[in-house]
Scaffold this active site. Structure first.
Site, PDB file in Angstrom:
ATOM      1  N   GLY A  46     -14.716  12.652   0.234  1.00 28.92           N
ATOM      2  CA  GLY A  46     -14.448  14.094   0.215  1.00 28.92           C
ATOM      3  C   GLY A  46     -13.590  14.636   1.337  1.00 28.92           C
ATOM      4  O   GLY A  46     -12.822  15.574   1.144  1.00 28.92           O
ATOM      5  N   ASP A 105     -23.767  21.201   2.198  1.00 27.77           N
ATOM      6  CA  ASP A 105     -24.516  21.820   1.101  1.00 27.77           C
ATOM      7  C   ASP A 105     -26.004  21.757   1.442  1.00 27.77           C
ATOM      8  O   ASP A 105     -26.530  22.622   2.122  1.00 27.77           O
ATOM      9  CB  ASP A 105     -24.151  21.097  -0.203  1.00 27.77           C
ATOM     10  CG  ASP A 105     -24.815  21.714  -1.417  1.00 27.77           C
ATOM     11  OD1 ASP A 105     -25.305  22.845  -1.306  1.00 27.77           O
ATOM     12  OD2 ASP A 105     -24.828  21.077  -2.489  1.00 27.77           O
ATOM     13  N   THR A 106     -26.703  20.693   1.032  1.00 24.01           N
ATOM     14  CA  THR A 106     -28.122  20.574   1.399  1.00 24.01           C
ATOM     15  C   THR A 106     -28.269  20.214   2.884  1.00 24.01           C
ATOM     16  O   THR A 106     -29.322  20.435   3.470  1.00 24.01           O
ATOM     17  CB  THR A 106     -28.813  19.462   0.592  1.00 24.01           C
ATOM     18  OG1 THR A 106     -28.203  18.208   0.925  1.00 24.01           O
ATOM     19  CG2 THR A 106     -28.696  19.706  -0.904  1.00 24.01           C
ATOM     20  N   THR A 109     -26.423  14.861   3.979  1.00 25.16           N
ATOM     21  CA  THR A 109     -25.395  13.878   4.351  1.00 25.16           C
ATOM     22  C   THR A 109     -25.084  13.958   5.846  1.00 25.16           C
ATOM     23  O   THR A 109     -25.121  12.945   6.551  1.00 25.16           O
ATOM     24  CB  THR A 109     -24.100  14.120   3.537  1.00 25.16           C
ATOM     25  OG1 THR A 109     -24.420  14.065   2.150  1.00 25.16           O
ATOM     26  CG2 THR A 109     -23.037  13.099   3.864  1.00 25.16           C
ATOM     27  N   ARG A 167      -9.475  16.106  -6.722  1.00 28.38           N
ATOM     28  CA  ARG A 167      -9.337  15.990  -5.262  1.00 28.38           C
ATOM     29  C   ARG A 167      -7.942  16.408  -4.814  1.00 28.38           C
ATOM     30  O   ARG A 167      -7.759  16.858  -3.694  1.00 28.38           O
ATOM     31  CB  ARG A 167      -9.591  14.547  -4.815  1.00 28.38           C
ATOM     32  CG  ARG A 167     -11.042  14.082  -4.981  1.00 28.38           C
ATOM     33  CD  ARG A 167     -11.269  12.824  -4.170  1.00 28.38           C
ATOM     34  NE  ARG A 167     -12.460  12.092  -4.578  1.00 28.38           N
ATOM     35  CZ  ARG A 167     -13.694  12.332  -4.123  1.00 28.38           C
ATOM     36  NH1 ARG A 167     -13.906  13.307  -3.278  1.00 28.38           N
ATOM     37  NH2 ARG A 167     -14.719  11.614  -4.533  1.00 28.38           N
TER      38      ARG A 167
HETATM   39  P1  IMP Z   1     -25.048  17.612   1.191  1.00 32.95           P
HETATM   40  O1  IMP Z   1     -25.592  16.259   1.557  1.00 32.95           O
HETATM   41  O2  IMP Z   1     -25.842  18.255   0.089  1.00 32.95           O
HETATM   42  O3  IMP Z   1     -24.861  18.554   2.366  1.00 32.95           O
HETATM   43  O4  IMP Z   1     -23.653  17.413   0.507  1.00 32.95           O
HETATM   44  C1  IMP Z   1     -22.620  16.914   1.152  1.00 32.95           C
HETATM   45  C2  IMP Z   1     -21.714  16.134   0.231  1.00 32.95           C
HETATM   46  O5  IMP Z   1     -21.884  16.471  -1.152  1.00 32.95           O
HETATM   47  C3  IMP Z   1     -20.310  16.513   0.586  1.00 32.95           C
HETATM   48  O6  IMP Z   1     -19.795  15.590   1.511  1.00 32.95           O
HETATM   49  C4  IMP Z   1     -19.597  16.502  -0.732  1.00 32.95           C
HETATM   50  O7  IMP Z   1     -18.997  15.251  -0.957  1.00 32.95           O
HETATM   51  C5  IMP Z   1     -20.655  16.744  -1.774  1.00 32.95           C
HETATM   52  N1  IMP Z   1     -20.653  18.167  -2.225  1.00 32.95           N
HETATM   53  C6  IMP Z   1     -21.509  19.153  -1.864  1.00 32.95           C
HETATM   54  N2  IMP Z   1     -21.205  20.317  -2.472  1.00 32.95           N
HETATM   55  C7  IMP Z   1     -20.119  20.058  -3.246  1.00 32.95           C
HETATM   56  C8  IMP Z   1     -19.314  20.880  -4.116  1.00 32.95           C
HETATM   57  O8  IMP Z   1     -19.506  22.087  -4.308  1.00 32.95           O
HETATM   58  N3  IMP Z   1     -18.277  20.245  -4.731  1.00 32.95           N
HETATM   59  C9  IMP Z   1     -17.984  18.920  -4.556  1.00 32.95           C
HETATM   60  N4  IMP Z   1     -18.708  18.131  -3.740  1.00 32.95           N
HETATM   61  C10 IMP Z   1     -19.765  18.700  -3.098  1.00 32.95           C
HETATM   62 MG    MG Z   2     -18.156  14.176  -3.722  1.00 28.08          MG
END
Ligand code: IMP
Ligand code: MG
Length: 198
Positions: A46, A105-106, A109, A167
């Site tokens: 990403g 997001d959450t 990661t 992308r």
């Molecule tokens: P997290 O672990 O939920 O914070 O998400 C992080 C990873 O999820 C990012 O590095 C993105 O690759 C993917 N991600 C989270 N939200 C989106 C979105 O709205 N579109 C595309 N990829 C997302």
């Molecule tokens: Mg992704």
């Protein structure tokens, strides 16, 4: 590709301007802490577009490596715990580390990767994300640098994908809902195109 978006959330021009600002803020920070060289760790896939543009705005020596993480598996919500698919190779001991990701997001990661990097005892560890979603995080993680705070929509473009597509879109936007189901993606797009271009 832009016609596949229901809404543009961040324009190409706004991304470009913000990255210049982030580049000078980061350069100033590292000057202040006396770091002549940093090690940038990019979370792929990403962050590749963001990292490529951001790192070129840093007036510092930069070593670079990538950590490959997956949690989405072609869905628009995380379906598994973030999984490290490919580890970094560089030694981070006593290095100034900048962790770069596309979106928070959450928080799972960034939380997981920062723990792994911190275990290598870097001299400093800062995090920079292009986008921060406004929703309540599953884990508490506060990035040091944020490009844009955005509403809780699933977005694509500028490195962010849906099922590995979009992308290469130069802006960031919300995908039209009928295109968010991978098995229907080709069919939904075919319905719109003249038969000659199918
Ligand atoms: P997290 O672990 O939920 O914070 O998400 C992080 C990873 O999820 C990012 O590095 C993105 O690759 C993917 N991600 C989270 N939200 C989106 C979105 O709205 N579109 C595309 N990829 C997302
Ligand atoms: Mg992704």
């Amino acid at each position: 590709m832009k016609q596949d978006l229901a809404q543009i959330v961040v324009s190409e021009e706004d991304i470009r301007k913000r990255i210049i600002e982030l580049g000078s803020q980061l350069t100033a920070l590292y000057r202040k802490i006396g770091a002549e060289e940093i090690t940038a760790i990019c979370i792929t896939n990403g962050s590749i577009m963001f990292a490529a543009d951001l790192l070129r705005q840093l007036n510092l020596h930069v070593r670079m490596d990538c950590v490959r993480v997956s949690s989405y598996k072609d869905e628009d919500r995380p379906v598994t715990e973030p999984e490290i698919i490919d580890q970094i190779r560089l030694d981070l001991t006593q290095q100034h580390v900048l962790l770069v990701d596309d979106i928070l997001d959450t928080g799972c990661t960034l939380d997981k990767v920062t723990r792994i990097l911190r275990a290598q005892k870097p001299a400093s560890l800062h995090t920079c994300v292009l986008l921060n979603k406004k929703r309540r995080k599953q884990v508490r993680v506060t990035p040091d640098f944020v490009g844009f705070t955005i509403p809780d929509h699933f977005v694509v473009g500028y490195g962010l994908d849906f099922a590995e597509r979009y992308r290469n879109l130069p802006c960031i936007g919300v995908l039209r809902s009928e295109l968010q189901n991978p098995p229907n993606w080709c069919a939904a797009r075919k319905d719109e195109q003249p038969a000659s271009r199918r």
